[in-house]
Design a protein around this motif. Sequence first.
Motif, PDB file in Angstrom:
ATOM      1  N   GLN A 181     -12.419  13.495   1.643  1.00  0.00           N
ATOM      2  CA  GLN A 181     -11.497  13.484   0.511  1.00  0.00           C
ATOM      3  C   GLN A 181     -10.199  12.779   0.873  1.00  0.00           C
ATOM      4  O   GLN A 181      -9.649  12.001   0.084  1.00  0.00           O
ATOM      5  N   LYS A 239     -10.730   9.122   0.850  1.00  0.00           N
ATOM      6  CA  LYS A 239     -10.738   8.596  -0.524  1.00  0.00           C
ATOM      7  C   LYS A 239      -9.296   8.393  -1.015  1.00  0.00           C
ATOM      8  O   LYS A 239      -8.981   7.380  -1.662  1.00  0.00           O
ATOM      9  N   GLN A 240      -8.401   9.331  -0.704  1.00  0.00           N
ATOM     10  CA  GLN A 240      -7.000   9.169  -1.092  1.00  0.00           C
ATOM     11  C   GLN A 240      -6.397   7.934  -0.431  1.00  0.00           C
ATOM     12  O   GLN A 240      -5.640   7.190  -1.054  1.00  0.00           O
ATOM     13  N   CYS A 241      -6.753   7.716   0.833  1.00  0.00           N
ATOM     14  CA  CYS A 241      -6.237   6.551   1.548  1.00  0.00           C
ATOM     15  C   CYS A 241      -6.732   5.259   0.912  1.00  0.00           C
ATOM     16  O   CYS A 241      -5.977   4.282   0.781  1.00  0.00           O
ATOM     17  N   ASP A 276      -7.511   4.815  -2.173  1.00  0.00           N
ATOM     18  CA  ASP A 276      -6.794   4.648  -3.447  1.00  0.00           C
ATOM     19  C   ASP A 276      -5.386   4.091  -3.219  1.00  0.00           C
ATOM     20  O   ASP A 276      -4.926   3.206  -3.954  1.00  0.00           O
ATOM     21  N   VAL A 305      -0.919  11.503   4.446  1.00  0.00           N
ATOM     22  CA  VAL A 305      -2.115  12.049   3.807  1.00  0.00           C
ATOM     23  C   VAL A 305      -3.064  12.633   4.858  1.00  0.00           C
ATOM     24  O   VAL A 305      -3.688  13.687   4.649  1.00  0.00           O
TER      25      VAL A 305
END
Length: 314
Positions: A159, A162-164, A166, A296
């Motif tokens: 997860q 995925k933030q990285c 984005d 993050v």
Amino acid sequence: MTDKRKLALSSLLHAGEEPNYSAKQVQASIHDSMQRLGVDYIDILHCHDIEFCPDMRQIINETLPCLLELKKQGKIRAIGITGYPLDIFSYILDRVPLGTVDVVLSYCHNSLHDTSMLQLLPYLQSKGVGVISAAPLCMGLWRPQGPESWHPAPAGLKQAAKQCADIAAQHNLSLPRLAIKAAIAQAGDGVQVHLMGMASPTEVEQNVDVILEMTRATPGTACGGVATGSNLTPESHSNAPAAASTAEADSNGATEQQGTVAAGLGDNKHKNRKPLKLANGFSDEEHQVLEQLREVLQPVKDVTWPVGLTNNRQ
């Protein structure tokens, strides 16, 4: 016969589906590898994934002595050990004479979220071994599209990845490019070779471009290595990148790429990017985005996953 004047060949002694690190298997594996590669010696022979050996004392008492004998015979030039758990390296190196092992290959521990290998570098240097840092994209974890479904990372780490992805996309930056640059920069001259798998000629060109960009920006950065005699030593040539992929055939005839088949840059939309003013290999925007990514990733810093046996270090 392969022209060895132009190549440094690295092959893997792999246990196969049934762990077998016996001297007989070692000899058969090397014989088969040399036949397939069309050579009469191998520069670096890696004893691969030793964490799967049922009793790692066999590596010390049988496998490595066999490799040393083959080295005396001139069939191999350097001996390596590879694996995922970092403690396997000290287990072996503390129990064999200095000079037995020439190089270690560690993967996924020099990446955006996991820098635990860096803490081991002074110890490895004291043991006189070269270091190959593999899979800076952590087996595809840092691809824009994310890792394959089989990837063993825990859900929280996936997860965060995925933030990285984005965040990088919002800034029109390549996440794989940032990850490779970060791995090279944070390792400094403690790593002689950065190893990454590449799935296409385009990815080869992209990865080499990143390496050249970093070596031009940070003279002296150890981005290359060669086996000379029995040692893996850093190269100082500014035009000698070593973004290498050792996709050699293992003892079972299969192709082995340390789980990084899809670990090239993984996208093409950044190939026409205009040259940027760089500081230590990074643009100002890349520096800022890296700081965001590290924030993050702080909750999942150095998160790993189980690989191999844990009751085999007697």
